[in-house]
Design an enzyme around this catalytic site. Sequence first.
Site, mmCIF file in Angstrom:
data_model
loop_
_atom_site.group_PDB
_atom_site.id
_atom_site.type_symbol
_atom_site.label_atom_id
_atom_site.label_comp_id
_atom_site.label_asym_id
_atom_site.label_seq_id
_atom_site.Cartn_x
_atom_site.Cartn_y
_atom_site.Cartn_z
ATOM 1 C CB VAL A 149 27.126 -61.908 -1.430
ATOM 2 C CG1 VAL A 149 28.298 -62.701 -1.447
ATOM 3 C CG2 VAL A 149 26.468 -60.494 -2.273
ATOM 4 C CG ASP A 150 24.649 -60.696 -8.059
ATOM 5 O OD1 ASP A 150 24.857 -62.094 -8.779
ATOM 6 O OD2 ASP A 150 25.893 -60.254 -7.642
ATOM 7 C CD GLN B 143 35.944 -63.769 -6.929
ATOM 8 O OE1 GLN B 143 37.192 -64.317 -9.032
ATOM 9 N NE2 GLN B 143 37.191 -63.428 -6.587
ATOM 10 C CG HIS C 110 33.068 -64.290 -1.478
ATOM 11 N ND1 HIS C 110 33.975 -63.601 -2.479
ATOM 12 C CD2 HIS C 110 33.995 -64.946 -1.440
ATOM 13 C CE1 HIS C 110 35.223 -63.824 -3.044
ATOM 14 N NE2 HIS C 110 35.416 -64.582 -1.689
#
Length: 236
Positions: free
Chosen positions: A88-89, A86, A104
């Site tokens: 975004v990195d 989940q 995401h």
Amino acid sequence: MKKIVFLTGAGMSVESGFKTFRGSDGLWENYPVQQVASHEGWEQDPELVTNFYNMLRRKLWSAQPNEGHRLVAELEKYYDVTVVTQNVDNLHERAGSSKVIHLHGELSKVCSSREPYDSRYIKELTPADSDVKPGTKAGDGSLLRPFIVFFGESVPMIEPAAAVTQQADIFVIIGTSLNVYPAAGLVQYVSPAAPIYLIDPEPVMTSAYRHVSHIQKGASEGMKELAAKLIDESKR
């Protein structure tokens, strides 16, 4: 080779010092989430949103994968591992994980604001070329926007995530509670025969789910315990 599917959330990256996408306080790096992570926010002020993600990317380049990330990647020597995240990195990838599904979106990429998932216009940014000048256009003439699933937008990668979850021999949840979707939803796709492990330092209500083993530790300490167990099992 047995398949392990990891589902990782905010708690996975917190030891790397990277602030998470969905804070309980409704703020992301001191900005109201609706302002910087919603479709309405983007429409209202694309310059502010573009600059916000430029700032966030600079923070990401200075963050390092933690031991939890590295141990997830190391298990690829013993298992067929897929990570559903989940976050975004790109810390899973930088730790060495080869199969990562981002629910995401990905902070290190930008895309068309007309067709975000048109692969022709998705561009990977690098630490040396990380900032997007506000007003920059994608190849289709629309504004270049962060490759992030904003609040209020659909989550196209949930279907591939559900498909891979159905094939899991072992399912591991790290740093996201069973009360938060899509985590709670994906658990429904796990085979009844597959054990489920949950790594989270906080108490979590697992009684609604069958055979969930809760390792009440942070990502790195919890993965140390679980990786040792799984590596041992793979050698039997």
